[in-house]
Scaffold this motif. Structure first.
Motif, mmCIF file in Angstrom:
data_model
loop_
_atom_site.group_PDB
_atom_site.id
_atom_site.type_symbol
_atom_site.label_atom_id
_atom_site.label_comp_id
_atom_site.label_asym_id
_atom_site.label_seq_id
_atom_site.Cartn_x
_atom_site.Cartn_y
_atom_site.Cartn_z
ATOM 1 N N GLU A 1 0.880 -1.119 -0.144
ATOM 2 C CA GLU A 1 -0.338 -0.085 0.111
ATOM 3 C C GLU A 1 0.819 1.372 0.012
ATOM 4 O O GLU A 1 1.794 1.419 0.896
ATOM 5 C CB GLU A 1 -0.993 0.172 0.990
ATOM 6 C CG GLU A 1 -1.544 1.362 1.261
ATOM 7 C CD GLU A 1 -2.841 1.447 0.318
ATOM 8 O OE1 GLU A 1 -3.292 2.569 0.022
ATOM 9 O OE2 GLU A 1 -3.342 0.307 -0.246
ATOM 10 N N THR B 1 0.853 5.167 0.158
ATOM 11 C CA THR B 1 0.193 6.445 0.302
ATOM 12 C C THR B 1 0.920 7.780 0.348
ATOM 13 O O THR B 1 2.139 7.782 0.633
ATOM 14 C CB THR B 1 -0.423 6.455 1.431
ATOM 15 O OG1 THR B 1 -1.239 5.034 1.838
ATOM 16 C CG2 THR B 1 -1.165 7.570 2.202
ATOM 17 N N LEU C 1 6.109 6.491 -10.933
ATOM 18 C CA LEU C 1 4.864 5.780 -10.365
ATOM 19 C C LEU C 1 4.017 4.814 -11.624
ATOM 20 O O LEU C 1 3.776 3.518 -11.026
ATOM 21 C CB LEU C 1 3.833 6.601 -9.810
ATOM 22 C CG LEU C 1 4.045 7.206 -8.345
ATOM 23 C CD1 LEU C 1 3.199 8.328 -7.938
ATOM 24 C CD2 LEU C 1 4.475 6.287 -7.411
ATOM 25 N N ALA D 1 4.092 0.869 -11.185
ATOM 26 C CA ALA D 1 2.753 0.109 -10.938
ATOM 27 C C ALA D 1 2.725 -0.680 -12.324
ATOM 28 O O ALA D 1 1.893 -1.796 -12.071
ATOM 29 C CB ALA D 1 1.927 1.244 -11.055
ATOM 30 N N HIS E 1 -1.048 -1.112 -4.653
ATOM 31 C CA HIS E 1 -2.187 -0.197 -4.596
ATOM 32 C C HIS E 1 -1.703 1.110 -4.371
ATOM 33 O O HIS E 1 -1.007 1.468 -3.131
ATOM 34 C CB HIS E 1 -3.489 -0.500 -3.584
ATOM 35 C CG HIS E 1 -4.651 0.484 -3.733
ATOM 36 N ND1 HIS E 1 -4.665 1.431 -2.809
ATOM 37 C CD2 HIS E 1 -5.668 0.656 -4.522
ATOM 38 C CE1 HIS E 1 -5.946 2.199 -3.151
ATOM 39 N NE2 HIS E 1 -6.375 1.686 -4.373
ATOM 40 N N ILE E 2 -1.884 2.359 -5.061
ATOM 41 C CA ILE E 2 -1.552 3.533 -4.784
ATOM 42 C C ILE E 2 -2.787 4.522 -4.361
ATOM 43 O O ILE E 2 -3.553 4.650 -5.069
ATOM 44 C CB ILE E 2 -0.783 4.064 -5.926
ATOM 45 C CG1 ILE E 2 0.376 3.214 -6.339
ATOM 46 C CG2 ILE E 2 -0.234 5.460 -5.640
ATOM 47 C CD1 ILE E 2 1.110 3.253 -7.807
ATOM 48 N N SER E 3 -2.516 5.235 -3.250
ATOM 49 C CA SER E 3 -3.482 6.132 -2.697
ATOM 50 C C SER E 3 -2.789 7.554 -2.700
ATOM 51 O O SER E 3 -1.895 7.632 -2.121
ATOM 52 C CB SER E 3 -4.019 5.775 -1.302
ATOM 53 O OG SER E 3 -4.573 4.337 -1.408
ATOM 54 N N ILE E 4 -3.322 8.603 -3.318
ATOM 55 C CA ILE E 4 -2.800 9.741 -3.480
ATOM 56 C C ILE E 4 -3.754 10.726 -2.633
ATOM 57 O O ILE E 4 -5.106 10.901 -3.352
ATOM 58 C CB ILE E 4 -2.387 10.469 -4.867
ATOM 59 C CG1 ILE E 4 -1.342 9.358 -5.309
ATOM 60 C CG2 ILE E 4 -1.883 11.763 -4.712
ATOM 61 C CD1 ILE E 4 -1.144 9.703 -6.891
ATOM 62 N N ASN F 1 -4.061 1.155 -10.994
ATOM 63 C CA ASN F 1 -4.371 0.876 -9.465
ATOM 64 C C ASN F 1 -4.098 1.751 -8.552
ATOM 65 O O ASN F 1 -3.488 1.614 -7.677
ATOM 66 C CB ASN F 1 -3.524 -0.524 -9.124
ATOM 67 C CG ASN F 1 -4.198 -1.304 -8.407
ATOM 68 O OD1 ASN F 1 -5.614 -1.123 -8.184
ATOM 69 N ND2 ASN F 1 -3.583 -2.061 -7.416
ATOM 70 N N SER F 2 -4.407 3.169 -9.033
ATOM 71 C CA SER F 2 -4.202 4.239 -8.157
ATOM 72 C C SER F 2 -5.712 4.991 -7.891
ATOM 73 O O SER F 2 -6.748 4.802 -8.694
ATOM 74 C CB SER F 2 -3.215 5.248 -8.537
ATOM 75 O OG SER F 2 -3.559 5.778 -9.665
#
Length: 588
Positions: free
Chosen positions: A448, A450, A466, A470, A481-484, A500-501
């Motif tokens: 994960e 973030t 990124l 990815a 999984h990428i969360s911004i 996958n973001s």
């Protein structure tokens, strides 16, 4: 018949005989504590040596002809071993409260305990059976005994960093350097102020005789060192702080040796530590060609050429760029890419990023944009061409204390330009699993990533990297999984299509994200799962493969990560096989 003995109550206190004994006692105490810390770090050191991490970069950045061919990810992660994770989980759960960090201090509970014990040892050795009012020499002797500690924990190339294992560089040990310096200041103030009081009481000259004059000069220099080392001064006037720090310490060495002949034995260890530091730095210096590229007015990317190996992801170098009139300034920058032998980037190499936060980085960005504009006007630019300069590298130093390949789940969180640290770790672990085919039995299954930023435009800084990482992970056994999170109340701009973001307009809650990440889902949640691979990887969490947490960015973010691990480590650490933590924070 035995000679008569004067009762101790009637004996005159001889400080030049008794006080050096307390110096030795204090030295035994802190050396014993240090030996205990090294003993606890032996498993980490052995593991680092086995995986080639402990000595990586000790001889500086290297240049080789090309790099090893990459292998495809044809391997499944090794099955979880039951006995080792339980032991690791028990140990991590035991030490997890030590990660708790109160606001404003910049220290966690473990560091606070160490500093409190150190200060208690200093005070006990100063006060115990010492007639300080009539003879305050004990405090002066203990101030001298701080010299080895001050320099041992200050030098960049310290033997202590090697013994404590990977990720324990000078920046992680600097808190002890500051405490030893303040303990020296405390001892010097007690010694000097009480001697001045006694001289005034008995009408003796404070200035004039060499011992008194050199003593006052030493105390004045020590005051200058401490006052100019306060955090506001370091942050606002770092170059002035550094120059004053070095020059006044040299002067302090001279005056203290004039003040007392008992200072000389305590000067030699610091000189030895500093000499070893300078010698090792000579092996780490490199002068290289580099290309500067301004992403916008706030970010400059630096690609250093002919650097193929000799660093670990997450390490940093001190960079000196030969441009304009700023050739004498060097600044620390994290290496944001893995070694080309396994980097996932379409254009691998030695990459640094400089955000325009201070005078030097703004000048670098302005210079780069001017050079790019000049090249475009002259027709010598092909769009993204940058400015060519020469740079000097000193390093690498530091790095992550957590080997991500030993854990099945990895949680990387960063704020702002702190992403340079976590991006390098991400490139490394995905490359080791995908490009090198888990050659060292890497166990990582889920990641994960973030990133908390202030505006949508900042995504563009590292979006190509990124996307490359990815894409490499998308067809592998890694679930990335990428969360911004964008924290400003601004109009959304065009967001790059990163596989996958997800981009969210909010401020992240690290504790909630981490808790959701490590929680084993219920049966109903599993039935509602859409992605089979994600569901399978979550089921594996029950095997206790461990969770690695790495956080980088401003102090508030790293503190939240520390407190989240401190809370969850006690309640869920054993179930997931342990939660390991590394935080990266550059503070002056």
């Amino acid at each position: 018949m035995a000679a008569p003995v004067v009762p101790s109550s009637f004996q005159i206190y001889n400080s030049y005989v008794e006080d050096p004994k307390w110096q030795i006692k204090f030295t035994i105490v802190w050396c014993s504590g240090l030996a205990l810390a090294v003993a606890v770090s032996v498993p980490s050191l052995i593991l680092g040596l086995r995986h080639g991490r402990s000595l990586k970069g000790i001889a500086g950045i290297s240049e080789i002809n090309g790099y090893q061919p990459a292998h495809s990810d044809g391997k499944e992660p090794p099955p979880a071993r039951q006995r080792r994770p339980r032991l690791v989980g028990a140990w991590n759960a035991l030490i997890s409260p030590m990660y708790w960090s109160p606001p404003k201090l910049g220290l966690n509970l473990g560091q606070i305990i160490v500093l409190s014990a150190y200060l208690a040892a200093v005070l006990v050795c100063i006060i115990k059976d010492a007639p300080l009012i009539s003879n305050p020499n004990r405090a002066g002797f203990l101030a001298l005994a701080q010299f080895p500690v001050v320099f041992l924990f200050a030098t960049k190339n310290s033997i202590l960093s090697l013994l404590l294992g990977p990720g324990n560089g000078y920046e992680k040990l600097n808190f002890m350097h500051r405490m030893a310096g303040r303990a020296m200041f405390l001892g010097g103030c007690i010694h000097g102020s009480l001697w001045i009081r006694n001289h005034l009481q008995y009408g003796l000259a404070i200035l004039g005789p060499q011992k008194e004059t050199s003593g006052v000069a030493s105390l004045a220099l020590l005051c200058i060192i401490v006052l100019t080392s306060l955090r506001p001064v370091r942050r606002l006037f770092y170059e002035c702080f550094f120059a004053i720090h070095v020059l006044t310490y040299v002067a302090f060495f001279v005056t203290i040796c004039y003040h007392t002949m008992y200072a000389s034995p305590w000067i030699f260890p610091p000189l030895a530590f500093y000499g070893a530091d300078v010698l090792l730095r000579l092996f780490r210096y490199r002068i290289k060609d580099a290309t500067l590229t301004a992403q916008d007015a706030h970010m400059t990317l630096i690609r250093v050429h002919n650097c193929d190996d000799g660093w670990l992801s997450g390490q940093h170098v001190r960079l000196r760029v030969f441009f304009s009139n700023r050739v004498f300034e060097s600044h620390p920058f994290t290496i944001l890419s893995a070694s080309p032998s396994h980097s996932c980037l379409s254009s691998p190499g030695f990459l640094l990023a400089a955000r325009s936060d201070g005078d030097w980085t703004r000048a670098l960005n302005n210079y780069t944009r001017q050079q790019q504009e000049r090249l475009q006007i002259n027709g010598k630019s092909s769009g993204d061409s940058g400015a060519f300069v020469q740079v000097m590298l000193d390093g690498p130093y530091g790095g992550s204390s957590v080997d991500l390949g030993l854990y099945e789940s990895v949680f990387l969180v960063a704020g702002g330009s702190g992403v340079t640290f976590t991006l390098g770790l991400l490139d490394d672990i995905v490359g080791r699993c995908v490009k090198l085919g888990r050659s060292q039995e890497e166990r990582t299954r889920r990641i994960e990533f973030t990133w908390s930023i202030g505006s949508f435009g900042q995504i563009e800084w590292f979006a190509p990297m990124l996307i490359d990482i990815a894409t490499a992970a998308s067809n592998s056994t890694i679930d990335l999984h990428i969360s911004i999170f964008v924290t400003c109340l601004c109009v959304p701009e065009a967001v790059p299509d990163i596989p996958n973001s997800i981009v969210t307009l909010s401020r992240p809650s690290i504790q909630n994200i981490l808790k959701d990440f490590i929680s084993v889902p219920t049966s109903s949640e599993k039935e509602d799962s859409i992605e089979t691979r994600c569901e399978d990887s979550q089921k594996l969490m029950g095997l206790g493969g461990g969770v690695a947490v790495c956080a980088s960015g401003p102090e508030s973010l790293t503190r939240d990560a520390q407190n989240a691990v401190a809370r969850l480590g006690l309640t869920m650490g054993m179930d997931v096989g342990g939660i390991a933590l590394h935080t990266e924070l550059f503070t002056l």
